[in-house]
Design a protein around this motif. Structure first.
Motif, PDB file in Angstrom:
ATOM      1  N   ALA A 201       0.878  40.106  64.357  1.00 14.36           N
ATOM      2  CA  ALA A 201       0.692  39.171  63.243  1.00 14.36           C
ATOM      3  C   ALA A 201       1.401  39.679  61.989  1.00 14.36           C
ATOM      4  O   ALA A 201       1.170  40.800  61.546  1.00 14.36           O
ATOM      5  N   ALA A 202       2.247  38.834  61.424  1.00 16.69           N
ATOM      6  CA  ALA A 202       2.959  39.177  60.194  1.00 16.69           C
ATOM      7  C   ALA A 202       2.314  38.514  58.977  1.00 16.69           C
ATOM      8  O   ALA A 202       2.404  39.018  57.868  1.00 16.69           O
ATOM      9  N   THR A 203       1.651  37.399  59.198  1.00 13.69           N
ATOM     10  CA  THR A 203       1.022  36.648  58.120  1.00 13.69           C
ATOM     11  C   THR A 203      -0.399  37.151  57.914  1.00 13.69           C
ATOM     12  O   THR A 203      -1.183  37.182  58.878  1.00 13.69           O
ATOM     13  N   PRO A 204      -0.760  37.552  56.692  1.00 10.92           N
ATOM     14  CA  PRO A 204      -2.105  38.107  56.446  1.00 10.92           C
ATOM     15  C   PRO A 204      -3.250  37.186  56.888  1.00 10.92           C
ATOM     16  O   PRO A 204      -4.238  37.653  57.453  1.00 10.92           O
ATOM     17  N   GLN A 205      -3.106  35.881  56.660  1.00 11.69           N
ATOM     18  CA  GLN A 205      -4.175  34.957  57.053  1.00 11.69           C
ATOM     19  C   GLN A 205      -4.330  34.909  58.574  1.00 11.69           C
ATOM     20  O   GLN A 205      -5.449  34.846  59.088  1.00 11.69           O
ATOM     21  N   VAL A 206      -3.214  34.933  59.269  1.00 12.57           N
ATOM     22  CA  VAL A 206      -3.264  34.937  60.738  1.00 12.57           C
ATOM     23  C   VAL A 206      -3.899  36.238  61.222  1.00 12.57           C
ATOM     24  O   VAL A 206      -4.764  36.228  62.103  1.00 12.57           O
ATOM     25  N   ARG A 207      -3.513  37.340  60.621  1.00 14.80           N
ATOM     26  CA  ARG A 207      -4.079  38.640  60.994  1.00 14.80           C
ATOM     27  C   ARG A 207      -5.598  38.658  60.778  1.00 14.80           C
ATOM     28  O   ARG A 207      -6.341  39.165  61.614  1.00 14.80           O
ATOM     29  N   THR A 208      -6.058  38.068  59.680  1.00 11.81           N
ATOM     30  CA  THR A 208      -7.494  38.005  59.386  1.00 11.81           C
ATOM     31  C   THR A 208      -8.233  37.193  60.451  1.00 11.81           C
ATOM     32  O   THR A 208      -9.274  37.617  60.965  1.00 11.81           O
TER      33      THR A 208
END
Length: 161
Positions: free
Chosen positions: A104-111
């Motif tokens: 995951a590169a996008t913080p929201q996706v990682r969360t």
């Protein structure tokens, strides 16, 4: 010749266990549902998958007599299919989410993926303890664990489709 060449190492025994258990459960599901598939091409793909899994399982169970602490299998009732299927699904979900989080590169996706991973870990723990306390997954008894694999593999291989 070294005696170790005639038996499996612990780590490879456990890898073979994971493969046999997962593929046997998958084989049972494929055989139970192939008759419901109306598309000829998809049905043919399922039949090919069944044949491939049967071959894989047959080849892998041949290694079991060389496993540490292996003992011959005695026929007994198998009530663990659904619990084992849930445990396998939970384990694969944890693995898949763990990999996805690292990509995951996008913080929201990682969360979101991290939250899903924690939920999957909790489900795996619940499924594991359910199977363990009922004797369906004897995690600390390698001979029984391997016996369960052989029984599940035999059941899967005997099923008609």
């Amino acid at each position: 010749m070294d005696q170790r060449e005639h038996r499996l190492a612990w780590h490879e025994t456990l890898e073979i266990h994971e493969l046999v258990a997962f593929q046997s459960t998958g084989l049972i599901k494929l055989k139970k549902h192939i008759h419901k598939i109306t598309d000829p091409e998809l049905r043919s793909l399922h039949a090919m998958a069944i044949q491939a899994l049967e071959k894989n399982i047959q080849e892998l169970v041949q290694f079991y007599p060389a496993a540490p602490m292996y003992r011959e299998v005695e026929a007994r009732a198998d009530n663990s299919f659904y619990a084992s299927d849930l445990l396998g699904l939970a384990k694969m979900t944890v693995r898949n989410y763990a990999t996805a989080v690292t990509e995951a590169a996008t913080p929201q996706v990682r969360t979101v993926l991290s939250r899903h991973l924690q939920t999957a870990i909790q489900l795996h723990g619940q499924a594991f303890y359910y199977t363990y306390k009922r004797g369906l997954y004897p995690a600390y008894d390698l001979p029984r664990l391997l016996e369960n694999d052989v029984l599940l593999a035999q059941k899967a291989l005997r099923m008609d489709y």
